[in-house]
Design a protein around this motif. Sequence first.
Motif, PDB file in Angstrom:
ATOM      1  N   UNK A   1       0.865  -1.186   0.000  1.00 40.32           N
ATOM      2  CA  UNK A   1       0.000   0.000   0.000  1.00 40.32           C
ATOM      3  C   UNK A   1       0.904   1.240   0.000  1.00 40.32           C
ATOM      4  N   UNK A   2       1.432   1.560  -1.157  1.00 37.02           N
ATOM      5  CA  UNK A   2       2.466   2.596  -1.251  1.00 37.02           C
ATOM      6  C   UNK A   2       1.924   3.990  -0.943  1.00 37.02           C
ATOM      7  N   UNK A   3       0.736   4.296  -1.445  1.00 38.74           N
ATOM      8  CA  UNK A   3       0.213   5.660  -1.319  1.00 38.74           C
ATOM      9  C   UNK A   3      -0.096   6.044   0.121  1.00 38.74           C
ATOM     10  N   UNK A   4      -0.697   5.136   0.860  1.00 44.47           N
ATOM     11  CA  UNK A   4      -1.168   5.487   2.208  1.00 44.47           C
ATOM     12  C   UNK A   4      -0.089   5.370   3.268  1.00 44.47           C
ATOM     13  N   UNK A   5       1.039   4.784   2.919  1.00 47.55           N
ATOM     14  CA  UNK A   5       2.106   4.596   3.909  1.00 47.55           C
ATOM     15  C   UNK A   5       2.549   5.909   4.534  1.00 47.55           C
ATOM     16  N   UNK A   6       2.663   6.955   3.735  1.00 50.09           N
ATOM     17  CA  UNK A   6       3.210   8.223   4.236  1.00 50.09           C
ATOM     18  C   UNK A   6       2.149   9.184   4.766  1.00 50.09           C
ATOM     19  N   UNK A   7       0.918   8.764   4.796  1.00 47.53           N
ATOM     20  CA  UNK A   7      -0.148   9.619   5.334  1.00 47.53           C
ATOM     21  C   UNK A   7      -0.205   9.424   6.844  1.00 47.53           C
ATOM     22  N   UNK A   8       0.842   9.910   7.488  1.00 47.43           N
ATOM     23  CA  UNK A   8       1.060   9.614   8.899  1.00 47.43           C
ATOM     24  C   UNK A   8       0.085  10.353   9.803  1.00 47.43           C
ATOM     25  N   UNK A   9      -0.298   9.659  10.879  1.00 47.34           N
ATOM     26  CA  UNK A   9      -1.127  10.258  11.910  1.00 47.34           C
ATOM     27  C   UNK A   9      -0.838   9.604  13.239  1.00 47.34           C
ATOM     28  N   UNK A  10      -1.156  10.316  14.319  1.00 47.56           N
ATOM     29  CA  UNK A  10      -0.883   9.805  15.665  1.00 47.56           C
ATOM     30  C   UNK A  10      -1.923   8.779  16.078  1.00 47.56           C
ATOM     31  N   UNK A  11      -3.170   8.947  15.670  1.00 44.27           N
ATOM     32  CA  UNK A  11      -4.256   8.089  16.145  1.00 44.27           C
ATOM     33  C   UNK A  11      -4.745   7.098  15.089  1.00 44.27           C
TER      34      UNK A  11
END
Length: 539
Positions: free
Chosen positions: A142-152
């Motif tokens: 899942x390349x696209x969502x890997x960097x959509x970082x969030x704390x929760x």
Amino acid sequence: MKSNLLLCALIVAFNSFGQTQQWPSELLTKPERTSYQETSTYAEVMRFIEEVKKESDYVTQISMGKSLEGKDIPVLILANPKISTPAEAKASGKPVIYIQGNIHSGEVEGKEVVQMLMREILHGEKAHLLKNQIILFTPIYNTDSNDKFGVETRSSQEGSPTETGIRAGSQGWDLNRDGIKMEALETNALITNIIVPWDPTLFVDLHTTNGTWHGYSLTWAPSYHSAGEKAPYDFTWDKLLPEVTEKVLAKNAIHLGPFGDFYGVKEWPIKRFYTYNHHPRYLVNQFGLRNRMAILSEAFAHERLYQRITSTHAFVNEILEFTNQHGKEMMAINAKAETDAIKMVKEQGGKVKKGVRFKMLPLDKPMEKYRVYDYYTVKDSEGKISYLRAPNIIELDNIENNSAFEATVESTLPKGYIIPAEFEFIAKHLQKQGATVTKLSKSMRVTGESFIVEKYTLASRPFEKHNMATADGKFISETYRAKRGDYIVDLAQPLANLIFYMLEPQSDDGLVTWNFFDEYFIKNGIDKGSVKYPVFKFF
């Protein structure tokens, strides 16, 4: 600065076997470089891949395909001698083992473990794992969502790592619910460019649990066969997984067990738990209908990242040790399952029934011992009981293991299907899955059954952007005239069970379920009366 770089050139890293190994800094993963506080970005995985390929004669990189955002989905082929094509893999006679991480980008340890194993096989002490097998590694599916970082984004992982990516792909679908409908770019790339041409003997999908407080560092499940052949499941459940579990405990003192949930404590002690369902929308389960083996790996969410990496590493390493020894046996079991599926169609087509809807049941034997976190029983002033989790792990006796499936609806296995020309998109969808579908050059008559849909129900709530459909009705015997330009599916082929599950109108996870025929049914007045299902099954 140069002297500092030289001092940092070799850094000590610990692997899951308790050994120390010195790796150049460029071959350390992001968690190793950040005391297991952070996980790798897409760019960092790609940089690691470039470094791990250097000075190795046993690795080839290919692209599975591109994501919506244009990112390559990298696949690393590890083989000795080096190969780069499915034809070379087949000619070698060796089993192909496919392992992927990051299908849900918040579940990160698979991504990191795949990188670690590649470095250990190509540059460390695990080169022997390429003696009898070919390994395909996909670290970051899942390349696209890997960097959509969030704390929760993964609250059950309790801030370890501090931030993770999100679950769904960039098109908004859960990539592990897409195995039948194939709407995501990633699913199309995986099935058409990897699964169909490379034909893995074993598929391993690396995940993290969603919160249940069982007492295992990692839980696993096989490919539940449902309408498929039973032998690949039996081997995985009876031999592969128990042996790997025992080896991991003996070598690493890590407890593994069957995947399951008990969905909150409403009684204590618990008396039963439940695996996930049988649907082939889950990629692991689909392999049961492909006459192949597969394993679901679920690291324990409530352990710290370094612990989840350690348990996942130990598990995958022992799987590869096992397949390196037993790969030819696994190939033979799969091949016989394929032959049996074809033989069933040829000899029993039109005579035997197979399940198309299933319910979960307990196995005949309960689990003698089940590890779980303990709970306190508390009563309030009104006598109401509640349960509070304790910090210790205990073993419960004779826990009901709901990991079996029984058919609730069956349908006759045909010799094949006729798909009208106007439903070419159905024929093409089957072909993407690897099925053989032929366009008729002349008309023909066949005898069999049509299904009359008497009730067509759409779910009131959407799931994966679909209001899933259920068709109920009856089969009627008739002779059917297939026209020139229609499509014929001879079911005596390797994917017989998958095709059957996808095309049967009453299937609980087929093309009707996923709304492929909605437009047809609505156009033909299903809201006013019965409508004939357009795909004909012939005997």
